[in-house]
Design an enzyme around this catalytic site. Sequence first.
Site, PDB file in Angstrom:
ATOM      1  N   SER A   1       9.449  -1.615   6.820  1.00 45.04           N
ATOM      2  CA  SER A   1       8.481  -0.591   7.241  1.00 45.04           C
ATOM      3  C   SER A   1       7.152  -0.890   6.580  1.00 45.04           C
ATOM      4  O   SER A   1       7.101  -1.569   5.540  1.00 45.04           O
ATOM      5  CB  SER A   1       8.981   0.794   6.811  1.00 45.04           C
ATOM      6  OG  SER A   1       7.977   1.777   6.947  1.00 45.04           O
TER       7      SER A   1
ATOM      8  N   TYR B   1      13.099   6.319   0.652  1.00 49.31           N
ATOM      9  CA  TYR B   1      12.812   5.476   1.805  1.00 49.31           C
ATOM     10  C   TYR B   1      11.881   4.331   1.408  1.00 49.31           C
ATOM     11  O   TYR B   1      12.166   3.155   1.690  1.00 49.31           O
ATOM     12  CB  TYR B   1      12.176   6.309   2.916  1.00 49.31           C
ATOM     13  CG  TYR B   1      11.908   5.536   4.179  1.00 49.31           C
ATOM     14  CD1 TYR B   1      12.936   5.221   5.059  1.00 49.31           C
ATOM     15  CD2 TYR B   1      10.621   5.105   4.506  1.00 49.31           C
ATOM     16  CE1 TYR B   1      12.706   4.503   6.225  1.00 49.31           C
ATOM     17  CE2 TYR B   1      10.365   4.386   5.668  1.00 49.31           C
ATOM     18  CZ  TYR B   1      11.411   4.098   6.522  1.00 49.31           C
ATOM     19  OH  TYR B   1      11.168   3.386   7.671  1.00 49.31           O
TER      20      TYR B   1
END
Length: 268
Positions: free
Chosen positions: A143, A156
């Site tokens: 990401s 995350y």
Amino acid sequence: MGMRFEGKAVLITGGASGIGKAAALAFADEGARVLAASRNTERGDAFAEEMRAAGRAIEFAACDLRDDGAPEALIAEAVRRLGRLDVLFNNAGIHHRYGTLETSNAHWADAMRVNLGAPFILSREAAHQMKDQGGGVIVNTSSDLGLFTEPGKVSYCTSKAALLQMTRAMALDLAPHNIRVNAIAPGDTYTEMTDEKIDHLGLPYDEGMAWIADPVPIKRLATVDEIASAVLFLASDDASYVTGTTLSVDGGTSASGPGGDRPAKPPG
């Protein structure tokens, strides 16, 4: 587009929706036989039935990567059903939106197990098969939040950053076996979760989309097909001299830095 994956066998985790589904369709369109895995059995079965009706070479495997032994069993199933394994796309992930003080032990363990532990085990097991075949390709979905960070997403961001380091380390270990390992770092991408996010913000649709896209230099979200195209490039012979790298697919966000000029809270 040519048939870059004619005769190739591809396994995709998180393959029944979003980026994974788009990649499954794109690989199949270029000649691959695809096994799409997901823990959402209902969605996966519907996707597989749709593909069978359309005569496309995409099958479905139900798998919850949090279960003990599930990653190992999935690789074995992929080899059994496809006969070999040429490409592994580690796309499945989980996103807990909690800051440091709110993140429980369970939240942390869950993110690390799905976003980092499962890709490691899947890649290790796939690499044994690929080594015996003479080579292969692994692509990991990280990401833009693996490159920089934002508040309220500690598990995350940490897991996605660690995945990038794992990509580099594996690339060095596996290069002598003709196995390439790379990662993509997508930015904001339009999926059904985008609509849920806008609804959660309590904004009119157009206003919510504009707010989400505002920090992106290109001023729009990526489509899942655009992300899938990056995956196929890294998995193809077009990238035959590319390993241990991260391809940012984020409309320039990582170049400009996180946050942009968007206010901390949406309007209204």
